[in-house]
Design an enzyme around this catalytic site. Structure first.
Site, PDB file in Angstrom:
ATOM      1  CB  CYS A 117      -0.909   0.003   1.231  1.00 40.06           C
ATOM      2  SG  CYS A 117      -1.870   1.523   1.349  1.00 40.06           S
ATOM      3  CB  CYS A 120      -1.981   4.576   4.250  1.00 40.30           C
ATOM      4  SG  CYS A 120      -3.393   3.983   3.304  1.00 40.30           S
ATOM      5  CB  SER A 121      -0.479   0.744   6.542  1.00 44.12           C
ATOM      6  OG  SER A 121      -1.590   1.293   7.229  1.00 44.12           O
ATOM      7  CB  CYS A 122      -4.731  -0.634   2.445  1.00 45.22           C
ATOM      8  SG  CYS A 122      -5.334   1.051   2.618  1.00 45.22           S
TER       9      CYS A 122
END
Lengths: 214, 87
Positions: A117, A120-122
């Protein structure tokens, strides 16, 4: 940059000046107290939410999905066509926050998939559990899209030069799950045994599954 | 406009550090921030896009120097203030 606790100090850690953990602890407690006073949440609800998350979100879930796909071609076809519906057959879902679409991408002899991602950090938390710190780091996010082969080598994954690498950039609405290749020599193994071979990293694409040593 | 969170393809962030302890939370407060976000999303105080956007609006220097859950906390604080929940 990463998500260190205090005092790790790797020389390449761009940790700058993290607010000290004690300060953060106080600030979080202050906000929680305010929200309790306003009747928005209670500390007990927060504790329960953490317990629930840690109890239910784990890589064994994703591994069960992959193992089923390895032994059941019809399930695999359903998984690749509509992953949300397929994981529900096994009692899992992606509805922890709000509806999130899941797409399963299959590794083959000629194609290797990796997820990231960049923004972000999906991450498919319910299937893979809490994400590793490196997945959330800007080092991984920035580089895996530019030099996936180099990044995979750092993870110990050396692919045949002819194998194409596809990097999937997750979003808040669409998450990916890599279906790794079933290792050779596992023909006689049952689904539960196979699931134990499926690592978290293999479902991110930064690892491969290996047959158990004989 | 490109903002600092949009790091795909950027150079210069150094090697990937995989030496860390793989624990979901390094501190109690991180678990609380995680849970808080989950509950506020469930209660529809804000949605996931608003949360992400709140983090993306962080000052670039603060964004790069904050740890993962510090960013989350900054996003939650900002949204709660903007929505008048805490102000």
């Amino acid at each position: 940059m990463s998500d260190h606790g205090d005092g790790h100090g790797h020389e390449h850690d761009h940790a700058h000046d993290h607010a000290s953990s004690a300060t953060m602890s106080q600030r979080v407690a202050g906000l929680v107290a305010t929200l309790e006073r306003k009747g928005v949440v209670t500390g007990q609800q927060l504790d329960r939410a953490v317990e629930e998350f840690l109890a239910h979100a784990k890589p064994a879930n994703g591994a069960a999905v992959v193992a089923r796909a390895w032994v059941d071609p019809a399930f695999k076809a359903r998984l690749l066509a509509d992953a949300n519906a397929a994981i529900e057959e096994l009692g899992f879902d992606m509805r922890h926050w709000s509806y999130v679409k899941l797409r399963a991408v299959e590794n083959t002899e000629h194609l290797h998939n990796v997820i990231v991602c960049t923004l972000c950090s999906c991450y498919p938390l319910s299937l893979l559990g809490p994400s590793p710190a490196w997945y959330k780091s800007v080092a991984y996010r920035s580089r895996v899209v530019r030099d996936p082969r180099g990044v995979l080598e750092e993870f110990g994954v050396t692919l045949d030069p002819g194998t194409e690498i596809e990097v999937w950039d997750s979003t808040a609405e669409l998450r990916y799950l890599v279906v790794p290749r079933r290792p050779a020599g596992t023909e006689g193994m049952g689904e539960a045994e196979l699931a134990k071979l499926v690592t978290r990293d293999s479902m991110i694409g930064t690892g491969l599954c290996a047959a158990p040593p004989r | 406009m490109t903002r600092v969170h949009d790091v795909g393809g950027m150079h210069g962030f150094g090697p990937i550090d995989r030496d860390e302890v793989d624990e979901p939370f390094h501190h109690e407060w991180e678990a609380r921030v995680f849970a808080l976000n989950r509950l506020l999303l469930r209660a529809k105080v804000y949605n996931l896009d608003e949360f992400r956007h709140a983090i993306e609006r962080m000052d670039p220097v603060a964004y790069l120097s904050a740890s993962y859950y510090e960013k989350w906390f900054a996003g939650i604080e900002r949204l709660l203030a903007e929505k008048g929940v805490t102000s």
